[in-house]
Design a protein around this motif. Structure first.
Motif, short mmCIF file in Angstrom:
data_model
loop_
_atom_site.label_atom_id
_atom_site.label_comp_id
_atom_site.label_asym_id
_atom_site.label_seq_id
_atom_site.Cartn_x
_atom_site.Cartn_y
_atom_site.Cartn_z
N THR A 182 0.84 -1.19 0.00
CA THR A 182 0.00 0.00 0.00
C THR A 182 0.88 1.25 0.00
O THR A 182 1.80 1.36 0.80
N ILE A 183 0.59 2.16 -0.91
CA ILE A 183 1.29 3.43 -1.00
C ILE A 183 0.28 4.54 -0.70
O ILE A 183 -0.77 4.62 -1.33
N ARG A 184 0.60 5.38 0.28
CA ARG A 184 -0.23 6.54 0.60
C ARG A 184 0.56 7.81 0.35
O ARG A 184 1.72 7.91 0.76
N LEU A 185 -0.08 8.77 -0.31
CA LEU A 185 0.56 10.04 -0.62
C LEU A 185 0.01 11.14 0.28
O LEU A 185 -1.16 11.12 0.66
N SER A 186 0.87 12.10 0.59
CA SER A 186 0.43 13.27 1.35
C SER A 186 1.24 14.47 0.88
O SER A 186 2.30 14.33 0.25
N GLY A 187 0.73 15.66 1.17
CA GLY A 187 1.44 16.88 0.79
C GLY A 187 1.57 17.05 -0.71
O GLY A 187 2.56 17.63 -1.18
#
Length: 211
Positions: A182-187
């Protein structure tokens, strides 16, 4: 040739970035959402973000993502992880500085093709997956001709201020052995200036530290 991401999973369970294909009939509402996803991808000329990667065992790695179209991306892992993934406009490179090795794949056949080439028509190889949250658009893809590539689901959030009203939140990938990443992106920042030098790298065969 084995996938570059198989090598990463053996060492750090790194990105399971898999190819995206297979046209599947969708309902009109889903078709509209798929068109919105296509519009978003076409509107994004560049993007930067922080990513958090979690493998099936719960191991977490972080890093920064830089993307510039056409054909450029860099996954820079946190300090202490001697892995680098870079697409320089022509090739996708997997670099392992711990053992002084590098591997190369053509961008056209790489897992990141859908993100790197805004001219690709995702309506030819993806489907929208219903979600319980109307603010989330989930797009799933796989290549039936190459089951060894696994399956990937891209997750978008509806956001008026983002290109075409969508923001990429991350993705979930399953490889052929059902290993989940799982890859989560932020900013996320869209269409910001990114130097082409970002997509250069030190050759791990000649160097022992990352650029």
């Amino acid at each position: 040739m084995p996938s570059p991401f198989r090598r990463i999973s053996v060492t750090f369970r790194a990105l399971a970035l898999l190819p995206l294909p297979a046209l599947i009939a969708v309902a009109p509402a889903a078709s509209s959402e798929l068109s919105q996803v296509q519009a978003h991808l076409s509107a994004v000329e560049s993007m930067t973000a922080t990513f958090t990667q979690t493998d099936r065992n719960g191991k977490v790695l972080t890093g920064t993502l830089s993307l510039k179209r056409p054909g450029k991306v860099r996954f820079q892992y946190e300090k202490g992880v001697p892995i680098l993934i870079v697409a320089d406009g022509k090739s996708l490179w997997f670099l392992d500085y711990s053992v002084g090795q590098k591997q190369r794949w053509p961008i056209g056949g790489s897992p990141l093709g859908v993100l790197l080439d805004p001219s690709k028509d995702i309506g030819r190889y993806a489907k929208v997956v219903p979600t319980a949250d109307p603010a989330i658009v989930s797009v799933e893809a796989n290549d039936p001709k190459h089951p060894e590539y696994g399956r990937i689901t891209l997750i978008f959030e509806k956001m008026a201020s983002a290109p075409a009203g969508l923001q990429l939140r991350g993705w979930v990938a399953l490889d052929a052995q059902n290993n989940r990443t799982t890859i989560r992106l932020s900013g996320q920042r869209f269409n910001v200036p990114i130097s082409d030098g970002t997509f250069r790298f030190n050759d791990p065969v000649r160097a022992t530290t990352r650029k």
